[in-house]
Design an enzyme around this catalytic site. Sequence first.
Site, mmCIF file in Angstrom:
data_model
loop_
_atom_site.group_PDB
_atom_site.id
_atom_site.type_symbol
_atom_site.label_atom_id
_atom_site.label_comp_id
_atom_site.label_asym_id
_atom_site.label_seq_id
_atom_site.Cartn_x
_atom_site.Cartn_y
_atom_site.Cartn_z
ATOM 1 N N GLY A 75 -1.721 20.265 85.739
ATOM 2 C CA GLY A 75 -2.155 21.628 85.412
ATOM 3 C C GLY A 75 -3.606 21.845 85.793
ATOM 4 N N ALA A 76 -3.974 21.396 86.992
ATOM 5 C CA ALA A 76 -5.393 21.412 87.401
ATOM 6 C C ALA A 76 -5.820 22.746 88.004
ATOM 7 C CB ALA A 76 -5.636 20.294 88.422
ATOM 8 N N GLY A 90 -7.678 22.263 82.767
ATOM 9 C CA GLY A 90 -7.342 21.344 83.862
ATOM 10 C C GLY A 90 -8.238 21.589 85.057
ATOM 11 N N TYR A 135 5.230 24.240 69.044
ATOM 12 C CA TYR A 135 3.969 23.871 69.719
ATOM 13 C C TYR A 135 3.317 22.700 68.969
ATOM 14 C CZ TYR A 135 -0.698 24.126 71.813
ATOM 15 O OH TYR A 135 -1.870 23.811 72.467
#
Length: 303
Positions: free
Chosen positions: A21-22, A27, A175
């Site tokens: 997730g960069a 990220g 979550y």
Amino acid sequence: MSEFELSKMPSQKGKIAVVTGANTGLGYETALGLASKECKVIMACRNKDKAEQAMADIRKEVPNADLEFIKLDLNSLKSVREFAKVYSEKHDKLDLLINNAGLMIPPLMRTEEGFESQFGVNYLGHFLLTNLLFPIIKKTDKARVVSLSSIAHKSGRIQFDDPNWQNSYSRSDAYSQSKVACLMFAYELQRKLNNLSSNVISVAAHPGVSDTELGRYIPKVLYYIFKPITPLFTHHPKEAAKPTLMTALDENVNGGDYYGPTGFNEMKGEPGKAQSTGYSKKRDEAQKLWELSEKLTGQKFNI
Ligand SMILES: NC(=O)c1ccc[n+]([C@@H]2O[C@H](COP(=O)([O-])OP(=O)(O)OC[C@H]3O[C@@H](n4cnc5c(N)ncnc54)[C@H](OP(=O)(O)O)[C@@H]3O)[C@@H](O)[C@H]2O)c1
């Protein structure tokens, strides 16, 4: 005065990091921070266009950044397997695995394999990813695995009788379950590493609260009601990524440590040791979760 200053961290030249997730949010800031320390960064993202845009943005700040995109969609264990295969064919070491990607409080959605999306993406996908990359991690001197948790882990419990929310679904409880699972995994991985004479460490971090795209599923009405006061309890993603960067880079960090912001309720502030619940540290629950994760991903974790 910050306990952690990126500028004071040693050069990471010759090291390789995978950041999931960069392309945005924390990220992105993590990838940018690592690239600024001369670390090669693998952008493990599901969307090539977004990853390429993020790489172009990083290069505006760090012109010599050594970046590479490899597709990873944590919504699919097949994609996780493909990522690990491609990575292992191209690289023979992995210094930093940053398990960062995630989503928060979506409506009930299921991954390709039918897992509830938060449990599947935030936790199970990263469990399998770490597992498949572990042969390379294990042979890399002083490698680190960093798992992203959250303040929300504090209300998290693993619903062993219904981990994928087949009977009922609470967005926020799901979550919290996914984020306590990430933390329990970080602790359990370190316990297992303690039994080996390995210098690989497993650590965890949380960012406090930061206004990123993670809020995409928060009802718009709530988002706009709270918008005027959000600066009071949030900090910029660049600040929020510091606990992750600290666990990845600081030489004083030890296996099993958990870092986060040290301000009021750990929502913002300078990074330092964070509080985690008694539940997150329960070894029997962590072992049960480990076995469940092996069963659900269909892959035994050979440490
Ligand atoms: N922001 C906060 O206040 C906060 C607080 C506590 C913990 N965290 C944790 O910090 C981490 C990063 O959050 P963030 O705030 O940076 O969120 P974000 O801005 O929404 O970024 C999330 C990243 O995860 C990626 N992602 C989502 N689903 C994916 C999938 N199926 N496969 C691969 N990548 C996927 C997204 O890709 P796309 O752009 O393609 O969607 C994006 O790159 C998460 O683990 C989150 O739980 C954040």
